[in-house]
Design a protein around this motif. Structure first.
Motif, PDB file in Angstrom:
ATOM      1  N   ASP A  41     -28.840  33.716 -35.809  1.00  0.00           N
ATOM      2  CA  ASP A  41     -27.661  33.299 -35.050  1.00  0.00           C
ATOM      3  C   ASP A  41     -28.138  32.756 -33.709  1.00  0.00           C
ATOM      4  OD1 ASP A  41     -26.064  34.247 -37.066  1.00  0.00           O
ATOM      5  OD2 ASP A  41     -25.350  36.002 -35.970  1.00  0.00           O
ATOM      6  N   PHE A  42     -27.624  31.595 -33.317  1.00  0.00           N
ATOM      7  CA  PHE A  42     -28.018  31.018 -32.024  1.00  0.00           C
ATOM      8  C   PHE A  42     -26.986  30.002 -31.595  1.00  0.00           C
ATOM      9  CE2 PHE A  42     -30.234  27.688 -29.551  1.00  0.00           C
ATOM     10  CZ  PHE A  42     -30.566  28.465 -28.450  1.00  0.00           C
ATOM     11  N   VAL A  43     -26.635  30.031 -30.309  1.00  0.00           N
ATOM     12  CA  VAL A  43     -25.745  29.039 -29.714  1.00  0.00           C
ATOM     13  C   VAL A  43     -26.460  28.421 -28.517  1.00  0.00           C
ATOM     14  CG1 VAL A  43     -23.542  28.621 -28.576  1.00  0.00           C
ATOM     15  CG2 VAL A  43     -23.674  30.248 -30.466  1.00  0.00           C
ATOM     16  N   ALA A  44     -26.648  27.105 -28.539  1.00  0.00           N
ATOM     17  CA  ALA A  44     -27.336  26.410 -27.449  1.00  0.00           C
ATOM     18  C   ALA A  44     -26.352  26.031 -26.348  1.00  0.00           C
ATOM     19  CB  ALA A  44     -28.013  25.157 -27.982  1.00  0.00           C
ATOM     20  N   PRO A  45     -26.665  26.357 -25.102  1.00  0.00           N
ATOM     21  CA  PRO A  45     -25.784  25.953 -23.999  1.00  0.00           C
ATOM     22  C   PRO A  45     -25.827  24.438 -23.795  1.00  0.00           C
ATOM     23  CG  PRO A  45     -27.364  27.660 -23.329  1.00  0.00           C
ATOM     24  CD  PRO A  45     -27.829  27.122 -24.636  1.00  0.00           C
ATOM     25  N   ALA A  46     -24.751  23.881 -23.320  1.00  0.00           N
ATOM     26  CA  ALA A  46     -24.699  22.454 -23.021  1.00  0.00           C
ATOM     27  C   ALA A  46     -25.589  22.131 -21.824  1.00  0.00           C
ATOM     28  CB  ALA A  46     -23.269  22.029 -22.744  1.00  0.00           C
ATOM     29  N   ALA A  47     -26.126  20.922 -21.814  1.00  0.00           N
ATOM     30  CA  ALA A  47     -26.945  20.424 -20.706  1.00  0.00           C
ATOM     31  C   ALA A  47     -28.042  21.417 -20.341  1.00  0.00           C
ATOM     32  CB  ALA A  47     -26.083  20.113 -19.493  1.00  0.00           C
ATOM     33  N   SER A  48     -28.861  21.771 -21.329  1.00  0.00           N
ATOM     34  CA  SER A  48     -29.881  22.786 -21.108  1.00  0.00           C
ATOM     35  C   SER A  48     -31.182  22.395 -21.791  1.00  0.00           C
ATOM     36  CB  SER A  48     -29.411  24.142 -21.631  1.00  0.00           C
ATOM     37  OG  SER A  48     -29.180  24.087 -23.028  1.00  0.00           O
ATOM     38  N   LEU A  49     -32.276  22.986 -21.308  1.00  0.00           N
ATOM     39  CA  LEU A  49     -33.596  22.827 -21.907  1.00  0.00           C
ATOM     40  C   LEU A  49     -33.978  24.168 -22.506  1.00  0.00           C
ATOM     41  CD1 LEU A  49     -35.407  20.811 -19.074  1.00  0.00           C
ATOM     42  CD2 LEU A  49     -34.126  19.933 -21.042  1.00  0.00           C
TER      43      LEU A  49
END
Length: 265
Positions: A41-49
């Motif tokens: 499970d993973f959610v990537a934040p917006a505008a992130s590296l």
């Protein structure tokens, strides 16, 4: 929010942030009888590296390929901005490992970058002067404009990586997935890659990079996805790059920088 997980199966709800650039739920991948990734499970934040790190065989490259649909999934759902990733490929840029590319292919650096524009040009439609100008501008951004006419196989490893980065820029994607972009490059190319990543973030893009150098990870990236067959830790790197997380992922034989972090912890 930081996630630090123990190695045991558990049932988790679908990631709540359906507007995220990337939301992965229950991703499980196997090669034959061997499960490589389990219930990720993973959610990537917006505008992130985001750095995707972990020991050899942890499933880092497999994660990237499974997200893209290049590797079959046994189970799981992957969405990009709230829709199935298969329907959002036009929003995704991909930089593969250099070792997976046929460098004998008879194409110039400019040709390779122009391929990144095909989504806008349309397949089997003519490549016009304005398209080549856009591709040349992307090469300029990575310091490779002078090599535009050079056959891709005649370039050094670092130069080849810059060309593939320029192709990703040409795609003008919202989400970038990069598989070891820093592998085997010189210091100048590494700095150029970091500059491009920061430029993309400044434009509101999200970048996930498979990364092996733990020493530079906290300097280059803001978020961490630490894998060891499943998620060990995920979240802001200043909260997840910890002794407990690294020991859980690497166990015996911690690399020197990880061992130093563990001792400091």
């Amino acid at each position: 929010m930081v996630t630090l997980l123990k190695f045991r199966p558990r049932s988790r709800p679908l990631p709540a942030d359906s507007d995220s650039p990337l939301a992965v739920h229950g991703l499980t991948v196997a090669y034959g009888q061997q499960t490589v990734l389990r219930e990720v499970d993973f959610v990537a934040p917006a505008a992130s590296l985001v750095a995707v790190v972990g020991p050899n065989g942890a499933g880092k490259s497999t994660f990237i390929k499974a997200v893209l649909g290049l590797q079959p999934r046994l189970a799981g759902a992957v969405s990009c901005y709230g829709r199935a990733v298969e329907r959002q490929r036009h929003l995704i840029g991909y930089v593969p490992q250099r070792s997976s590319v046929d460098w004998d292919f008879p194409a110039s650096a400019l040709d390779v970058v122009t391929m990144g524009l095909y989504g806008r040009i349309g397949w089997c439609r003519p490549v016009r002067a304005r398209h080549r100008e856009q591709a040349l501008d992307c090469l300029e951004q990575v310091g490779m404009a002078d090599f535009a006419r050079r056959q891709i196989g005649q370039l050094s490893g670092g130069q080849q990586q810059r060309v593939f980065l320029a192709r990703a820029l040409a795609q003008d994607a919202m989400l970038y997935l990069m598989d070891e972009p820093f592998a085997g490059v010189d210091a100048a190319t590494e700095r150029a890659i970091v500059d491009v990543l920061r430029t993309l973030k400044g434009r509101g893009r999200t970048v996930l990079c498979v990364h092996h150098d733990l020493q530079t990870a906290p300097d280059y990236f803001e978020h961490l996805l630490l894998l060891a067959g499943r998620v060990v830790a995920a979240g802001p790197i200043n909260e997840t790059f910890t002794a407990a997380a690294l020991e859980a992922a690497y166990g015996v034989g911690l690399p020197p920088v990880a061992a130093a972090v563990a001792r400091a912890g």
